[in-house]
Design a protein around this motif. Structure first.
Motif, PDB file in Angstrom:
ATOM      1  N   UNK A  23       0.959  -1.167  -0.012  1.00 32.30           N
ATOM      2  CA  UNK A  23       0.146   0.000   0.051  1.00 32.30           C
ATOM      3  C   UNK A  23       0.808   1.299   0.144  1.00 32.30           C
TER       4      UNK A  23
ATOM      5  N   UNK B 254      -7.538   3.790  -3.578  1.00 34.38           N
ATOM      6  CA  UNK B 254      -7.052   3.678  -2.454  1.00 34.38           C
ATOM      7  C   UNK B 254      -7.221   2.328  -1.654  1.00 34.38           C
ATOM      8  N   UNK B 255      -7.060   1.565  -2.485  1.00 37.69           N
ATOM      9  CA  UNK B 255      -7.524   0.151  -1.895  1.00 37.69           C
ATOM     10  C   UNK B 255      -6.283  -0.927  -2.325  1.00 37.69           C
ATOM     11  N   UNK B 256      -5.420  -1.090  -1.361  1.00 41.56           N
ATOM     12  CA  UNK B 256      -4.425  -2.028  -1.883  1.00 41.56           C
ATOM     13  C   UNK B 256      -3.590  -2.377  -0.737  1.00 41.56           C
ATOM     14  N   UNK B 257      -2.981  -3.809  -0.862  1.00 40.17           N
ATOM     15  CA  UNK B 257      -1.709  -4.068   0.118  1.00 40.17           C
ATOM     16  C   UNK B 257      -1.092  -5.063  -0.550  1.00 40.17           C
TER      17      UNK B 257
END
Lengths: 846, 846
Positions: free
Chosen positions: B583, B766-769
């Motif tokens: 992220x 803004x979604x992530x890892x």
């Protein structure tokens, strides 16, 4: 405005001189709340006889080495293994992850430091926070917090046995698992190991007002090349050894970045020593590659360094002398990738850039590499470290501190645990008296500064509020804050200096990075603050804001992370008033930048006057886990709303201004919307021109304080419902929107709204230079005359007057240009313009 | 791909060893083109006998002082006067500007340095470029370039007489005039005095590959607190004394920022000396406040420093030894606001923060202040300096150098004058052979790297191309560049290092600020370059980009500023492929940031494959005065277009991909648009699913390479006409747009288009890892299954199949989640997916 009593905070020495009562108070001032106990204990030691603790014996060093090997073993396991965590079976391809993600290079050094700090903490019963500067240290911090038990406490599924170890290994850099960097998921961490450069700033921010805390901050030699890190060494000029804790920087020279040597590892010892002394530190060197020798050296060095920190603090605190000491620091020089295979396929890996990520890759289908991995892992002798069930042997486990002394459990690493709400003065007491709209002028940020001054005063006892600014606090007109405190500086202070002392709570260094980093560290350890900055230059920390916003976003999904105070920005000296500075100081794009972040945590406020600014500021200081951006001008400007009106307006976030509108009881012909102080002024001036030129035109004036209201609720939790938006903006009338920032942003925020195709936005267009205030808006076509023209162009035929009105406003613009070219200031009709309308009592349309 | 011969560039010493022929070549390599003459002259001097020039005598010092007084007089005049420039009448309110804007504080120090450098230049016939670090030095540089004559040459209306002097005064910080900072309008400047911190990086960038140039760089002590400046001292580890020119840093300690003392002025002499030596310099100190003494000290110091630079360069060049020398630098400590009224209204102004802006304000209506201003200006004794017509006395004027030796006329300060186009290899030779769409995989940036390698080779002789990267060049897969050159580093080099030498032309320091600053300095002095960076961390230089973009924008309106090479970015390791990093490394928002800048200079390219990337890269390297942002992945990915197709596609910037569409000869039911490599892949995979599930659906696939095409021509010069946009996107069909960045940007760019209300954009949210590649797109709903669902949701009723298809794609997403949770990699159907369609020959729809 109500009168607030002003008590001048005296400088330290004057304060102390007030005698025993003041002394008592100053002691509380230095050592507030939770920290009293251990400081009292320290104070019982004599200054000239700091307790000297014995160096560790061979058995202790053997155990430290075992602890280190255990952490290294667990780190390698995380990077590589899927199964067979204790290597009870011969290692084979099915035990190895299909994709090898993670970084070994920095890991053994971090494990080494963690083990040695454990010894010191336990032996001295000190509170130590670990800040991991090197970017890729995830495996190390996860391994160590697992060994000490904090990991299992926070993640009960990852048990301290074979099954848990298997889970620990699998989850690392695995879908649904944890990232490969130190991250919010990592116990005890306040510092994301993603973007480099902020470790020391964060560490100092954590140490401020925490006199008992020692922040051990590992600085990678890659990170050390960044600008923010290079200037953050100077933080020691802002750390008061009486009031604040200690930061122990540990520069870890392992020599390589991704594919390059590092600068600091390739300058001479002499140059490096000069540099670190020039930064004001006393460096202690621990260098080599033989673990046995290094264990002894590090243990002894840490003892000396901790003695020195203790001595410095005692001297300062007993003598009440905040003179800047020469703080110790450690330089640790070890091989990159230390203890991994020295060579792979005939190429050097250990002690080279090749060990940065995974020293052994392409394992699948390569039996030699699998054998090498097994040999590497067995070199740590896991059978000596873990029992058959995967539990760490007791004599090794005993090396770790217990309870909150474990670095993974240090409450400062989960600052929300320590967070106390601010004591707040009543913001309504600072209200500007506004008998009628536009009747008085005020400097909004100066009014706000008085409120902040009293927030500072009210929280003096708890010592949990600071203001950060790159030397722009006075320029942005928060000068009244200096009635309550000083600028903090621990160095030579001259009589001609203005409100500077070691006890100041306004932190001003000419580095936005440093201010942001300090503030983040301060907030993440459970305190409150404000960043006061020029609007244009806040872009300098765009990327830091990204990282903090991502941190907050992730924390919201981690149950054990407690909410922290919001990150508050005042952006003043804004784009529309840069008379001294011109084009280079004009950029309203920080708003655009922040609204790209996760909407749950983003708030943007553009209060049109001082009373609205007060209301917004009060709200921001009470909020949690948000990023609040407030944009407000500092120049003397007309005031529009009474405090009562301001509270209602700001609570709603967006309202019709009935006293400026004349569409009561009728459909409006046009909606004039405005957001930001200067656009509001120009809109109201345009409305007056419309009343004069086109008295029959029905105009509705809408002001937006909370920018997020424009979005739909599906996009932002504060978004206005579609129905409410349609009621305000109509579904079919022209909207002329005057905006503080880049006009696109308004289109972007409203593109889902019914009437957005009737929306015409004026804002900043990258046109500006040295100008008068009004010429700045003229250059960007945001002036009253252009707004009038917009209305004429967009409202369906107004009759024969159109052409005459358009020509009249065009002529005004030519008048303006001629006037300023000759006189250098705005023409009197603009300069002296005041809103002539009164507040009507029948503003509800009845 | 065509085969390009690979010649390994040998390290310096090996190269020299090749004998006389190689020596001859290496000489050309060191001293190319324009610089041959003076270097040859230098080479005739003996190393051990550097010419020692006499110190100036009293008469010379008297004249320097007169020159300084003249510059000071003109500086004060600019800040205050409207009229009466020679004070021939008693000063009165009508002569004084209504608004006093500008900064005096740093000005006398800059004037002092300029005068002394003039002497040195004239005496030694050296080419010196002046870089003004302190932010507010506009009056000084304008005054000096006026005195030396360059100002009048470039602005003929500002004559060297009373009338011209009056214009000079009036225009300063006046509507329609010039800004108060050093700016593009200032002759000889490459550095805007707006945002602080980049002076030294710019100076080193200017000195690279300019062996005869000396860049005198004044660093303000405020600026010195910034992060970028703090790390830029280390630039000396990247400057080759043979090949590059010299930078002479002059740290000007005047003690104060806006309202605070500066850190470096308040540390001990000993600490400061350690710091500067730690940075690798030999500091020479000139400290005091008595002009007479300081003139003598500065003259002597500059003589010594110039001797030392000459000695260093001779030793290095005669011995062909690029070992890093200890370069000299100067510390000048003088009072802030030096020579202004020491006290005003009983308060100290000179030598305090109060002289930062205008030492005397509120002059109107204050006869005392007006008298004080007159006294101040008369203290420079203008009658000794200028004749009755306002002309500088000849004996004083003679102190300035002549022609191009004047610092305001140094051609390096207007780099476009020196710009040579790059010699370009034919980019088509590097093409990936694409027999049919998706038939082969390639790593786009690796292919690009081979092209860049040969650009490097072809311009070896002219030494005017460099690559800059924060240690991400290899990671972003430009490794082949190291077949043509090395990483530049002037320090200890170990055998295990990878392609590092003092002659390398790839500049890698782990500081985005440093890379950007060096590159800007390099471009502004007429050379070419590329910045190779991770996408997420380019935000670190958001604010520097602002300043450079503003510089370019202003230059376009200054006739004498010649176009310079564009600022080119490759952003790779982009948001969609951060498998190692998660992220913290995901942010595609730099595009949003740059499109806020003036549209004329902004270009953003998102080539979908390697051949498109080649075409775009070639274009960018040929362009002028632009900021080109190229976003491209480094991972192995399907290739779509032949080189011929790629050239057409990139030249158009946006096209239908006929081979992927099936609406030929019919109205499409849906438009599937894509921009960016990963979104293109997912869109094509979705198209295949649609063909399988809904074979009758007519799908049009559009790919966007040049993002600016989406805007209207009124917003961007490259924008597609409305008619062309409507033809492509239809006026009424649903558009499913898969975008690389934040989805809002596409809405913002297209909100004026007819069919924008049918536009549905998917992008980064803004979604992530830590994830697998496909899971990253799934997390952000940008995957093929969501795209199929979008089509079903938006195309009017497709019949009873809808529900079944939606359920089928939903099940696929559940399959995916289960698979990766177990295996840690994408399910085979995704991982091994290839486009099955062939390129049809009847793609025109006939």
């Amino acid at each position: 405005m109500s009168d607030v009593p002003i008590v001048h905070t005296l400088h330290w020495f004057a304060w102390i001189a007030r005698g025993s009562d003041a002394m008592r108070r100053s002691t509380a001032y230095i050592f507030p709340g939770v920290t009293t106990v251990s400081i009292s204990a320290d104070s019982s030691l004599r200054t000239d006889d700091v307790e000297r603790l014995d160096s560790p014996n061979a058995e202790e060093l053997r155990l430290i080495d075992a602890y280190w090997r255990a952490a290294n073993y667990l780190s390698v396991g995380q990077i590589y293994l899927f199964d067979n965590p204790l290597l009870t079976k011969p290692l084979s391809a099915e035990h190895i992850k299909p994709r090898l993600l993670g970084h070994w290079g920095t890991t053994p050094g971090l494990n080494f430091l963690y083990a040695h700090l454990n010894r010191i903490i336990k032996r001295r019963d000190r509170s130590v926070l670990f800040v991991t500067g090197p970017g890729h240290g995830g495996p190390a911090l996860v391994a160590n917090t697992y060994l000490e038990g904090t990991y299992t406490e926070l993640y009960p599924n990852v048990t301290q046995d074979t099954e848990g170890m298997k889970r620990l290994f699998k989850q690392f850099s695995f879908p649904g698992g944890i990232p490969s960097h130190v991250a919010p998921e990592t116990p005890g961490s306040i510092h994301e190991g993603g973007e480099l450069g902020y470790a020391l700033s964060h560490a100092f921010g954590a140490a401020f007002d925490n006199p008992d805390l020692i922040v051990a901050c590992v600085v990678g030699d890659g990170e050390a090349e960044t600008g923010p890190l290079a200037t953050s060494w100077h933080s020691n000029k802002f750390l008061n050894p009486i009031r604040d804790g200690a930061v122990l920087p540990i520069l870890h020279l392992n020599g390589y970045k991704i594919a390059n040597p590092t600068v600091l590892a390739r300058i001479s010892h002499d140059e490096l020593d000069h540099l670190l002394r020039g930064y004001g530190y006393e460096p202690f060197y621990v260098e080599g590659n033989d673990p046995a020798k290094l264990h002894a050296m590090m243990a002894e060095t840490l003892d000396r360094v901790m003695d020195e920190i203790q001595r410095i603090q005692q001297v300062a605190r007993q003598n009440i002398d905040p003179t800047r000491p020469r703080w110790p620091m450690i330089v640790l020089r070890t091989p990159k990738g230390w203890t991994c295979p020295h060579e792979v396929d005939g190429v050097q890996v250990e002690d080279s850039w090749r060990s940065h990520q995974v020293p052994l890759s392409s394992l699948h289908g390569n039996a030699d590499h699998i054998r090498l991995l097994q040999k590497w892992m067995k070199s740590y002798r896991p059978e000596e470290l873990f029992d058959a069930d995967g539990r760490l042997n007791v004599e090794i486990a005993d090396l770790a501190p217990v309870g909150d002394r474990r670095m993974g459990a240090n409450p400062h690493g989960n600052g929300g645990l320590l967070l106390k709400s601010l004591r707040m003065p009543d913001f309504r007491k600072y209200a500007v008296d506004v008998p009628s709209p536009g009747a008085v002028n005020a400097e909004a940020t100066r009014v706000q500064g008085k409120f902040i001054r009293d927030v500072m005063r009210k929280n003096e006892f708890h010592q949990n509020f600071r203001v950060f600014s790159p030397d722009e606090n006075a320029s942005n007109r928060w000068g009244d804050v200096f009635d309550a405190t000083d600028r903090g500086f621990v160095g030579e202070i001259l009589p001609s200096d203005d409100h500077i002392s070691p006890n100041g709570r306004v932190m001003e260094m000419l580095s936005e990075h440093q201010c942001q980093g300090w503030l983040e560290g301060y907030l993440l350890t459970g305190r409150h603050g404000f960043f006061n900055c020029y609007e244009a230059f806040i872009h300098i920390i765009d990327s830091m804001l990204n990282q903090h916003a991502k941190w907050l976003k992730v924390c919201e999904d981690i149950p054990w992370r407690r909410p922290i105070a919001s990150l508050n920005y005042l952006l003043s000296s804004h784009v529309w008033r840069q008379d001294h500075n011109g084009f280079s100081h004009q950029d309203p794009g920080f708003i655009d930048h922040v609204v790209n972040k996760k909407s749950e945590i983003i708030r943007v406020y553009l209060p049109p006057d001082a009373n609205c600014l007060l209301s917004v500021t009060d709200h921001c200081l009470r909020s949690r886990n948000d990023v609040n951006v407030i944009v407000a001008g500092k120049q003397s400007s007309p005031q529009w709303l009474t405090m009562d009106e301001a509270i209602k307006h700001c609570t709603a976030g967006i309202s019709i201004w009935p006293w400026a509108s004349n569409d009561q009881g009728a459909e409006p012909d046009v909606v004039m919307a405005c957001c930001g102080d200067v656009p509001t002024l120009e809109t109201l001036a345009a409305v007056e021109l419309l009343r004069r030129y086109l008295p029959n035109l029905k105009v509705r004036v809408i002001n937006v304080v909370n920018l997020m209201k424009l979005q739909t609720p599906s996009e932002h939790p504060l978004g206005l419902s579609d129905r409410d938006f349609d009621i305000l903006f109509t579904t079919n009338k022209p909207i002329i929107f005057a905006f503080h920032g880049y006009p696109w942003l308004i289109h972007r925020l409203t593109y889902r709204r019914t009437n957005h195709h009737n929306l015409h936005v004026r804002g900043y267009k990258e046109e500006g230079t040295t100008t008068t205030p009004f010429d700045m808006v003229v250059l960007n076509d945001l002036d009253r005359f252009h707004l009038v023209e917009d209305v004429i162009n967009r409202v369906p035929a107004l009759g024969a007057k159109d052409a005459y009105v358009k020509q009249a406003v065009r002529d005004k613009l030519i008048d303006h240009k001629q006037y300023i070219a000759e006189h250098g200031e705005d023409m009197p009709e603009v300069r002296e313009w005041v809103w002539s309308g009164k507040r009507s009592n029948d503003s509800t349309g009845n």
